[in-house]
Design a protein around this motif. Structure first.
Motif, PDB file in Angstrom:
ATOM      1  N   UNK A 166     -21.319  46.918  14.898  1.00 32.99           N
ATOM      2  CA  UNK A 166     -20.323  46.668  13.857  1.00 32.99           C
ATOM      3  C   UNK A 166     -20.275  45.196  13.450  1.00 32.99           C
ATOM      4  N   UNK A 167     -21.271  44.423  13.907  1.00 36.67           N
ATOM      5  CA  UNK A 167     -21.326  43.018  13.526  1.00 36.67           C
ATOM      6  C   UNK A 167     -20.450  42.107  14.357  1.00 36.67           C
ATOM      7  N   UNK A 168     -19.960  42.617  15.502  1.00 34.56           N
ATOM      8  CA  UNK A 168     -19.059  41.843  16.347  1.00 34.56           C
ATOM      9  C   UNK A 168     -19.806  41.370  17.597  1.00 34.56           C
ATOM     10  N   UNK A 169     -19.708  40.091  17.886  1.00 37.26           N
ATOM     11  CA  UNK A 169     -20.385  39.514  19.044  1.00 37.26           C
ATOM     12  C   UNK A 169     -19.394  39.275  20.179  1.00 37.26           C
ATOM     13  N   UNK A 170     -19.881  39.304  21.407  1.00 34.62           N
ATOM     14  CA  UNK A 170     -19.060  39.000  22.579  1.00 34.62           C
ATOM     15  C   UNK A 170     -19.882  38.170  23.548  1.00 34.62           C
ATOM     16  N   UNK A 171     -19.274  37.134  24.086  1.00 36.22           N
ATOM     17  CA  UNK A 171     -19.926  36.265  25.061  1.00 36.22           C
ATOM     18  C   UNK A 171     -18.900  35.793  26.084  1.00 36.22           C
ATOM     19  N   UNK A 172     -19.388  35.383  27.242  1.00 37.68           N
ATOM     20  CA  UNK A 172     -18.521  34.835  28.282  1.00 37.68           C
ATOM     21  C   UNK A 172     -18.908  33.390  28.556  1.00 37.68           C
ATOM     22  N   UNK A 173     -17.904  32.547  28.663  1.00 32.55           N
ATOM     23  CA  UNK A 173     -18.100  31.158  29.059  1.00 32.55           C
ATOM     24  C   UNK A 173     -17.659  31.030  30.517  1.00 32.55           C
ATOM     25  N   UNK A 174     -18.495  30.420  31.330  1.00 37.67           N
ATOM     26  CA  UNK A 174     -18.188  30.239  32.745  1.00 37.67           C
ATOM     27  C   UNK A 174     -17.990  28.759  33.048  1.00 37.67           C
ATOM     28  N   UNK A 175     -16.752  28.300  32.998  1.00 41.38           N
ATOM     29  CA  UNK A 175     -16.516  26.902  33.367  1.00 41.38           C
ATOM     30  C   UNK A 175     -16.778  26.676  34.848  1.00 41.38           C
ATOM     31  N   UNK A 176     -17.222  25.473  35.149  1.00 43.06           N
ATOM     32  CA  UNK A 176     -17.256  25.055  36.537  1.00 43.06           C
ATOM     33  C   UNK A 176     -15.884  24.549  36.924  1.00 43.06           C
ATOM     34  N   UNK A 177     -15.811  23.581  37.800  1.00 40.56           N
ATOM     35  CA  UNK A 177     -14.532  23.008  38.218  1.00 40.56           C
ATOM     36  C   UNK A 177     -14.033  22.080  37.113  1.00 40.56           C
ATOM     37  N   UNK A 178     -12.930  22.467  36.477  1.00 39.93           N
ATOM     38  CA  UNK A 178     -12.409  21.741  35.320  1.00 39.93           C
ATOM     39  C   UNK A 178     -11.287  20.813  35.755  1.00 39.93           C
ATOM     40  N   UNK A 179     -11.413  19.547  35.395  1.00 35.56           N
ATOM     41  CA  UNK A 179     -10.383  18.573  35.726  1.00 35.56           C
ATOM     42  C   UNK A 179      -9.020  19.031  35.212  1.00 35.56           C
ATOM     43  N   UNK A 180      -7.985  18.875  36.038  1.00 35.36           N
ATOM     44  CA  UNK A 180      -6.647  19.245  35.613  1.00 35.36           C
ATOM     45  C   UNK A 180      -5.804  19.726  36.779  1.00 35.36           C
ATOM     46  N   UNK A 181      -4.541  20.073  36.509  1.00 37.64           N
ATOM     47  CA  UNK A 181      -3.611  20.456  37.577  1.00 37.64           C
ATOM     48  C   UNK A 181      -4.067  21.667  38.391  1.00 37.64           C
ATOM     49  N   UNK A 182      -4.721  22.655  37.722  1.00 37.71           N
ATOM     50  CA  UNK A 182      -5.109  23.858  38.464  1.00 37.71           C
ATOM     51  C   UNK A 182      -6.135  23.523  39.531  1.00 37.71           C
ATOM     52  N   UNK A 183      -7.168  22.763  39.166  1.00 39.91           N
ATOM     53  CA  UNK A 183      -8.200  22.457  40.159  1.00 39.91           C
ATOM     54  C   UNK A 183      -7.660  21.517  41.228  1.00 39.91           C
TER      55      UNK A 183
END
Length: 253
Positions: A166-183
């Motif tokens: 149907x012309x729709x794309x899907x992809x996944x982004x896999x961040x590594x350890x991202x600077x910020x409060x969560x990490x």
């Protein structure tokens, strides 16, 4: 017409960086979050809704509003997620495991579930799922997070197969350890389990990355803008790590 972009968990961290990057690229931006204070601090030209991405009723209402106000959606960034508990598998609290999977996986499913009819009708669209490098190689003491992020990749690949015609794309982004409060919180909890301090563990983590650097939220945002653009028109069903090449997710200290 400007690209219409929805970003779940868009009021802070990676989501906010995505929203800013899309906005700077000329897109119309709509963000969701559970943090009302952070939502209130969003720029005035962004739409903002207080929604728990794992709440089926709330997500249905959100997409009904998007349909009414925007008439459709061009890009979905299914970005909502929580770190979940840090514990050995035998000490992992079942309720913490369930909530982590619910937010990370159910939230991604609900977003895709509601975005799909809009994009199929338009004959185009891009769905971007925020997974993690923990969804590629696992991560000690992070069982619920790793399990959910692996599942997000399976969800994405299935969506790519179903919606590609149907012309729709899907992809996944896999961040590594991202600077910020969560990490920072993950580092502190992991360091306590290892009997060391967070600063020492941070340096050990960097040594497990080829480029010797943690990731910035803007690095993830830049990839999202690219994957949603016509420059990536035949990029679909892919899992793309933005992590500086993580060689060892749990180096010894």
């Amino acid at each position: 017409m400007a690209q219409r972009v929805l970003i779940t968990a868009g009021a802070a961290g990676i989501g906010r960086a995505m929203a800013r990057a899309f906005s700077e690229a000329g897109a119309s931006v709509w963000i969701t979050d559970v943090d009302a204070v952070a939502l209130a601090a969003a720029p005035g030209d962004w739409r903002a809704s207080e929604v728990d991405s794992a709440d089926a009723t709330g997500m249905a209402a959100l997409f009904a509003e998007i349909e009414s106000d925007w008439g459709g959606l061009d890009t979905l960034c299914a970005n909502a997620g929580i770190a979940g508990p840090t514990a050995a598998i035998e000490d992992m609290p079942p309720e913490g495991f369930r909530r982590c999977v619910e937010v990370n996986l159910d939230g991604a499913f609900l977003a895709a579930h509601h975005a799909a009819p809009m994009m199929k009708r338009a004959g185009r669209g891009a769905m971007l799922f925020t997974s993690s490098t923990a969804g590629l190689h696992g991560f000690p003491n992070r069982a619920p997070y790793a399990a959910a992020k692996w599942a997000v990749i399976g969800l994405m690949k299935t969506v790519a197969m179903e919606l590609g015609p149907f012309g729709v794309r899907a992809n996944a982004i896999c961040p590594g350890s991202v600077e910020g409060p969560r990490i920072d919180g993950v580092l502190e909890r992991s360091a306590a389990m290892k009997g060391t301090d967070a600063a020492t563990l941070r340096e050990a983590w960097k040594k497990g990355i080829s480029m010797r650097s943690l990731v910035r939220a803007e690095d993830i945002a830049n990839m999202a803008v690219f994957l949603a653009s016509d420059a990536a028109r035949l990029v679909s069903g892919q899992v793309i790590a933005v992590d500086g090449h993580t060689e060892n997710p749990d180096p010894k200290v």
